[in-house]
Design a protein around this motif. Structure first.
Motif, PDB file in Angstrom:
ATOM      1  N   VAL A 152       0.790  -1.241   0.000  1.00 24.38           N
ATOM      2  CA  VAL A 152       0.000   0.000   0.000  1.00 24.38           C
ATOM      3  C   VAL A 152       0.819   1.287   0.000  1.00 24.38           C
ATOM      4  O   VAL A 152       0.248   2.364  -0.056  1.00 24.38           O
ATOM      5  CB  VAL A 152      -0.999   0.058   1.182  1.00 24.38           C
ATOM      6  CG1 VAL A 152      -2.165  -0.848   0.920  1.00 24.38           C
ATOM      7  CG2 VAL A 152      -0.331  -0.272   2.481  1.00 24.38           C
ATOM      8  N   VAL A 153       2.155   1.213   0.028  1.00 22.09           N
ATOM      9  CA  VAL A 153       2.913   2.474   0.074  1.00 22.09           C
ATOM     10  C   VAL A 153       2.693   3.326  -1.160  1.00 22.09           C
ATOM     11  O   VAL A 153       2.889   4.535  -1.123  1.00 22.09           O
ATOM     12  CB  VAL A 153       4.440   2.289   0.239  1.00 22.09           C
ATOM     13  CG1 VAL A 153       4.785   2.038   1.671  1.00 22.09           C
ATOM     14  CG2 VAL A 153       4.977   1.230  -0.671  1.00 22.09           C
ATOM     15  N   TYR A 159      -5.045   4.975   3.094  1.00 22.96           N
ATOM     16  CA  TYR A 159      -5.223   3.527   2.975  1.00 22.96           C
ATOM     17  C   TYR A 159      -4.294   2.792   3.928  1.00 22.96           C
ATOM     18  O   TYR A 159      -4.659   1.797   4.544  1.00 22.96           O
ATOM     19  CB  TYR A 159      -4.948   3.086   1.531  1.00 22.96           C
ATOM     20  CG  TYR A 159      -5.924   3.682   0.562  1.00 22.96           C
ATOM     21  CD1 TYR A 159      -7.200   3.131   0.424  1.00 22.96           C
ATOM     22  CD2 TYR A 159      -5.607   4.800  -0.173  1.00 22.96           C
ATOM     23  CE1 TYR A 159      -8.109   3.691  -0.446  1.00 22.96           C
ATOM     24  CE2 TYR A 159      -6.510   5.369  -1.047  1.00 22.96           C
ATOM     25  CZ  TYR A 159      -7.756   4.815  -1.190  1.00 22.96           C
ATOM     26  OH  TYR A 159      -8.655   5.367  -2.041  1.00 22.96           O
ATOM     27  N   LEU A 160      -3.094   3.322   4.034  1.00 25.90           N
ATOM     28  CA  LEU A 160      -2.123   2.727   4.946  1.00 25.90           C
ATOM     29  C   LEU A 160      -2.640   2.836   6.376  1.00 25.90           C
ATOM     30  O   LEU A 160      -2.568   1.883   7.160  1.00 25.90           O
ATOM     31  CB  LEU A 160      -0.798   3.471   4.804  1.00 25.90           C
ATOM     32  CG  LEU A 160       0.381   2.843   5.513  1.00 25.90           C
ATOM     33  CD1 LEU A 160       0.671   1.485   4.915  1.00 25.90           C
ATOM     34  CD2 LEU A 160       1.606   3.726   5.374  1.00 25.90           C
ATOM     35  N   ALA A 161      -3.189   4.012   6.710  1.00 22.95           N
ATOM     36  CA  ALA A 161      -3.718   4.238   8.056  1.00 22.95           C
ATOM     37  C   ALA A 161      -4.821   3.226   8.367  1.00 22.95           C
ATOM     38  O   ALA A 161      -4.838   2.601   9.432  1.00 22.95           O
ATOM     39  CB  ALA A 161      -4.255   5.658   8.175  1.00 22.95           C
ATOM     40  N   LEU A 165      -4.618   0.259  11.147  1.00 24.76           N
ATOM     41  CA  LEU A 165      -5.608   0.259  12.231  1.00 24.76           C
ATOM     42  C   LEU A 165      -6.299  -1.105  12.301  1.00 24.76           C
ATOM     43  O   LEU A 165      -6.433  -1.702  13.368  1.00 24.76           O
ATOM     44  CB  LEU A 165      -6.635   1.367  11.994  1.00 24.76           C
ATOM     45  CG  LEU A 165      -7.732   1.473  13.044  1.00 24.76           C
ATOM     46  CD1 LEU A 165      -7.140   1.836  14.395  1.00 24.76           C
ATOM     47  CD2 LEU A 165      -8.768   2.518  12.660  1.00 24.76           C
ATOM     48  N   MET A 166      -6.709  -1.612  11.154  1.00 23.28           N
ATOM     49  CA  MET A 166      -7.378  -2.914  11.126  1.00 23.28           C
ATOM     50  C   MET A 166      -6.444  -4.012  11.601  1.00 23.28           C
ATOM     51  O   MET A 166      -6.843  -4.924  12.311  1.00 23.28           O
ATOM     52  CB  MET A 166      -7.874  -3.244   9.705  1.00 23.28           C
ATOM     53  CG  MET A 166      -9.036  -2.424   9.226  1.00 23.28           C
ATOM     54  SD  MET A 166     -10.180  -1.936  10.507  1.00 23.28           S
ATOM     55  CE  MET A 166     -10.889  -3.519  10.920  1.00 23.28           C
ATOM     56  N   PHE A 167      -5.170  -3.894  11.228  1.00 27.81           N
ATOM     57  CA  PHE A 167      -4.211  -4.904  11.658  1.00 27.81           C
ATOM     58  C   PHE A 167      -4.098  -4.914  13.181  1.00 27.81           C
ATOM     59  O   PHE A 167      -4.025  -5.980  13.799  1.00 27.81           O
ATOM     60  CB  PHE A 167      -2.843  -4.636  11.029  1.00 27.81           C
ATOM     61  CG  PHE A 167      -1.774  -5.580  11.494  1.00 27.81           C
ATOM     62  CD1 PHE A 167      -1.825  -6.919  11.131  1.00 27.81           C
ATOM     63  CD2 PHE A 167      -0.735  -5.145  12.304  1.00 27.81           C
ATOM     64  CE1 PHE A 167      -0.845  -7.805  11.571  1.00 27.81           C
ATOM     65  CE2 PHE A 167       0.241  -6.022  12.741  1.00 27.81           C
ATOM     66  CZ  PHE A 167       0.183  -7.355  12.377  1.00 27.81           C
ATOM     67  N   SER A 168      -4.113  -3.716  13.785  1.00 28.30           N
ATOM     68  CA  SER A 168      -3.954  -3.685  15.234  1.00 28.30           C
ATOM     69  C   SER A 168      -5.184  -4.275  15.930  1.00 28.30           C
ATOM     70  O   SER A 168      -5.072  -4.925  16.959  1.00 28.30           O
ATOM     71  CB  SER A 168      -3.648  -2.265  15.724  1.00 28.30           C
ATOM     72  OG  SER A 168      -4.784  -1.454  15.658  1.00 28.30           O
TER      73      SER A 168
END
Lengths: 410, 260
Positions: A152-153, A159-161, A165-168
């Motif tokens: 996603v970079v 999108y990265l944010a 967030l979802m990963f955490s």
């Protein structure tokens, strides 16, 4: 009457001495906030999943515990006190294996009855344990950061944010559901004991010395990294990506590098978080909302300013102290029992205070300053100017003074 | 990667059949263009004729839907902006895009190429980049004194005037030691005297440092006094090309400008 008492409470909690525990807590969070500041403050990458990378430190600690400490402890007690094993329900010399036995009842008993006493007696092994955990944690953080950010970079930061967030959130659930990570909902335990050595017998002094050392190294690293041409590039990217790309900056690569570095430092900080602050590790230490507390600390102090970010941590802890005192006193003033948890009221009060600070000082307690490299000195020498922030402060103070004099005369 | 066409061999920049569509809008519709070395070339046309889009396609911001672009004999079609920068082609923007939270001086410092201090690991050890940083600083200060930006060099670039921003962008671009600079309306919003000084400086830069320029400009009365050659765009196509005095008399150009 109530107003006076409330003001009294605020003054009391603000003027109370810093306290050893607050100092240690502050420095641990400062380490974490510094790593966030590289990403968010300097490079403008909103890492909303910071806590997940801090959790990597805990995961690494847990793995090293099983793979390095358990065999040593088992071998030692198999000779010295084989009967310890019968209490735990194991054959002498046997120990729980990772990942299969992680989080099991036997594993927890082994940890408490055999591993922890062994560590308390063998401080050198405990230091090795910490160093190995930090190394593995850093590696794990960097790799996960790379894997998550790589796809996603190239897209916008939003999108990265969202992804982070979802990963955490995902990881927080996984920490409970998948025992090999940190031992499931039971978690695991390490010990403060080795810090007795550093503090000449006092555990808390030892913890303070340890975190000062870690903080010192981390601050030096971050400061060197940011007050350099690289720091200037990060700010350029944050301010205007297109202009930076036109001036030869490879945006995707720089973003990736920053996330890998930030995640590495966060995971190493996560190991300090476990050993120095929370030796009883449970999944709830890694709730996604912790990230936002770190962001609040950074914004409060001054994003993009390393000194500011550290100050922000302590400012936040002071605000927290005030709101804790107020929360405790609130039911008394209102004369009612509150049906909502105290923590909730405290969070609301903390939120309001932060909004006020940001409203009146949007760039934080110490706003961002110019990148300090040798180029800055040369400029001062040749063209002799006062940096914007300092000049701003002088103008502000001169204005205040003038008003004061006017008022006196009037 | 293809070789540039034969009639384009000597040109520094060579554009052939470039098209860029946005949905149904043909912003750039089959443009052929050459910019010979050490020339100052103007690109004019009414608003919306596709000049800035063409700039964006050449600079790598957009990928062309068709056509090819060569720079210095190398096919650069579809390369990202930082790769095009590496080959010595830089640009400025119609609305200046300085880095707002950096001072004007820092802006001019960040453009240098191949600075080892921009590598995150080397940045940690100052001895790796100190010498280079000193050289860049000295050179940057010289450029600032030269460009008349001295009074605002220490200001944040959000706190200077529009004209100064334009100058700052040009200074930043020149610090990259480019072979060619593309300027998007350098004289917009600048008073006539200053605009003429700016163009005189461009001529001086071409003569002294051998830099090639491609310039979009609406102020034809100033532009025509300084350029070697002019391209006129209308509705995504080149409708006329030639020396300024030839282009002015071209009935198609007159019609386009009178129509507005």
């Amino acid at each position: 009457m109530a107003v006076g008492e409330i003001i009294g409470l605020i003054v009391e909690s603000l003027t109370a001495p810093l306290g050893l525990h607050l100092l240690i807590t502050g420095l641990v969070y400062a380490v974490l906030v510094l790593s966030l500041n590289i990403e968010y403050g300097w490079a403008g990458i909103p890492n909303f999943g910071k806590i997940a990378f801090i959790a990597m430190g805990a995961i690494a600690t847990h793995i090293v515990y099983y793979l390095y400490v358990f065999p040593k402890a088992a071998a030692y007690y198999a000779e010295v006190a084989p009967d310890k094993f019968t209490l735990v329900g194991l054959e002498p010399g046997d120990y729980p294996k990772w990942p299969g036995d992680a989080g099991s009842y036997t594993a927890i008993n082994f940890m408490l009855q055999i591993a922890l006493p062994y560590l308390q007696e063998h401080l050198l092994v405990l230091f090795e344990f910490m160093l190995l955990s930090a190394a593995l944690g850093g590696l794990l953080g960097a790799i996960i950061g790379l894997i998550l950010a790589y796809p996603v970079v190239r897209l916008r930061e939003d999108y990265l944010a969202i992804l982070l967030l979802m990963f955490s959130f995902m990881l927080w659930n996984f920490l409970t559901a998948i025992p090999p990570l940190i031992g499931g909902s039971q978690g695991f335990r390490v010990t403060y004991d080795p810090f007795k050595v550093l503090g000449l017998g006092n555990v808390d002094y030892g913890r303070l010395v340890a975190i000062i050392l870690i903080f010192g190294v981390m601050y030096l690293l971050v400061d060197r990294l940011t007050h350099s041409p690289y720091g200037r590039t990060l700010r350029a990217m944050r301010d205007d990506e297109l202009a930076a790309a036109t001036m030869g900056k490879n945006i995707s690569r720089i973003r990736l590098e920053t996330i890998v570095m930030g995640s590495f430092l966060a995971a190493v900080g996560g190991v300090a978080f476990v050993f120095i602050l929370f030796p009883s590790v449970t999944p709830d230490l890694f709730k996604p909302e912790v990230t936002f507390m770190l962001i609040a600390m950074m914004l409060l102090g001054g994003a993009g300013n390393n000194v500011g970010a550290v100050l922000g941590v302590f400012a936040f802890l002071y605000i927290f102290r005030v709101t804790t005192a107020l929360t405790a006193a609130l039911p008394g003033y209102l004369g009612v029992e509150l049906a909502i948890p105290e923590g909730l009221i405290r969070n609301v009060l903390t939120g309001i205070l932060i909004i006020l600070v940001l409203f009146y000082r949007p760039r934080g307690i110490i706003p961002e300053e110019s990148v300090k490299t040798v180029a800055w000195d040369i400029f001062n020498k040749r063209l002799g100017f006062i940096p914007p922030s300092a000049r701003g402060t002088i103008v502000l103070l001169a204005g205040r003074l003038r008003n004061l004099i006017k008022r006196r005369k009037g | 990667m293809t070789r540039p066409p034969e009639n384009c061999d000597d040109a520094l920049l060579c554009v052939r059949g470039v098209k860029k569509y946005f949905g149904g809008v043909r912003a750039v519709d089959g443009v052929d263009l050459e910019v010979p070395r050490r020339w100052i070339v103007g690109l004019i046309g009414p608003n919306g004729s596709g000049k800035s889009t063409l700039f964006n396609v050449i600079a790598g911001v957009y990928k062309p839907d068709a056509g090819r672009i060569w720079f210095d004999g190398e096919d650069i079609t579809g390369l990202p902006p930082h790769e095009i920068y590496k080959r010595g082609l830089v640009r400025t923007f119609q609305t200046p895009r300085l880095w707002q939270s950096l001072t004007v001086y820092e802006n001019t410092l960040a453009g240098y190429r191949g600075h080892s201090g921009e590598n995150p690991l080397r940045a940690l050890l100052r001895l790796f980049w100190r010498k280079r940083e000193v050289d860049n600083a000295e050179a940057s200060i010289e450029r600032i004194l030269d460009s008349g930006l001295k009074p605002v060099a220490g200001n944040l670039s959000s706190d200077i005037s529009g004209g100064q921003m334009k100058l700052g962008e040009l200074t930043r671009a020149l610090n990259t030691k480019p072979k060619m600079v593309m300027l998007d309306e350098p004289a917009a919003g600048i008073n006539p005297t200053l605009a003429r000084q700016l163009f005189e400086r461009i001529v001086k830069l071409r003569d002294e440092e051998g830099i090639t320029f491609l310039i979009i400009e609406h102020r034809l009365e100033i532009l025509f006094d300084y350029v070697d050659y002019v391209y006129v765009m209308h509705q995504g196509k080149i409708i006329a090309r030639g020396k300024p005095e030839e282009v002015v008399e071209d009935p198609k150009v007159i019609q386009v400008y009178l129509e507005g």
